[in-house]
Design a protein around this motif. Sequence first.
Motif, PDB file in Angstrom:
ATOM      1  N   ALA A 143       0.840  -1.201   0.000  1.00 30.29           N
ATOM      2  CA  ALA A 143       0.000   0.000   0.000  1.00 30.29           C
ATOM      3  C   ALA A 143       0.871   1.246   0.000  1.00 30.29           C
ATOM      4  O   ALA A 143       1.992   1.237   0.503  1.00 30.29           O
ATOM      5  N   THR A 146      -4.140   0.489  -2.366  1.00 34.53           N
ATOM      6  CA  THR A 146      -3.816  -0.755  -1.669  1.00 34.53           C
ATOM      7  C   THR A 146      -3.864  -1.923  -2.636  1.00 34.53           C
ATOM      8  O   THR A 146      -4.741  -1.977  -3.490  1.00 34.53           O
ATOM      9  N   LEU A 196      -5.880  -0.286   7.080  1.00 42.13           N
ATOM     10  CA  LEU A 196      -5.206   0.977   6.774  1.00 42.13           C
ATOM     11  C   LEU A 196      -5.694   2.117   7.663  1.00 42.13           C
ATOM     12  O   LEU A 196      -4.952   3.024   7.984  1.00 42.13           O
TER      13      LEU A 196
END
Lengths: 120, 120
Positions: free
Chosen positions: B19, B34, B42
Amino acid sequence: MSIRDTLKDIVDNVEGALAAMIMAYDGIPIDEITVPQSGFDLQSLSVEYATVLKEIKRAAELVKAGAMEEVSITTNQTRVALRVLNEDLFTVLIMTRDGNFGKGRYLLRLKGYDLARELA
Amino acid sequence: MSIRDTLKDIVDNVEGALAAMIMAYDGIPIDEITVPQSGFDLQSLSVEYATVLKEIKRAAELVKAGAMEEVSITTNQTRVALRVLNEDLFTVLIMTRDGNFGKGRYLLRLKGYDLARELA
């Protein structure tokens, strides 16, 4: 090789190295080697970086990123590599911005095994 | 190139990249790319790393180590590179432990200039 000799060996063999030390997470320096006139306040530096490392360790565990091994911090003046030795201790290598950071991190990893054994 | 395209470019060109994102110091993600099934939360990761970066910035200033530029964190599972873009924002690249970390950090630095310009 004693702990201090191992630290000295790292500082002597890395271009741009200013200091190497072993510290506890509570900010207490265990042993250290500094290049003369490095101009660093190792005392406050050690306490500050211990705080930072504890914070990163906590964060990494929280987001399940795994167990922390190494942290490096680059500023416009210095490069600092911090490497976990065991549950209580970590090593720190402080270098000039243009020092040989790759070699520094390599030696810190390599000598980390010796240091961890000495300190066990 | 748009911000998202630049982030995608980094992730596509670095082996092991999971990511890439741009974040504010208050933990708000500005934009992110991502890899599918990267398995990372995240949201919480961004908040945690923003906290860490603020802490490091404070510590570096306190010990007069200069202005923070880059931080990298290696755990037994991941490697994360964080790079300051400007006063408010920074970029994050999350990689697998065995990814091409050198290339990742290089591209983050290189593309950082484009991103900072886009975001100015």
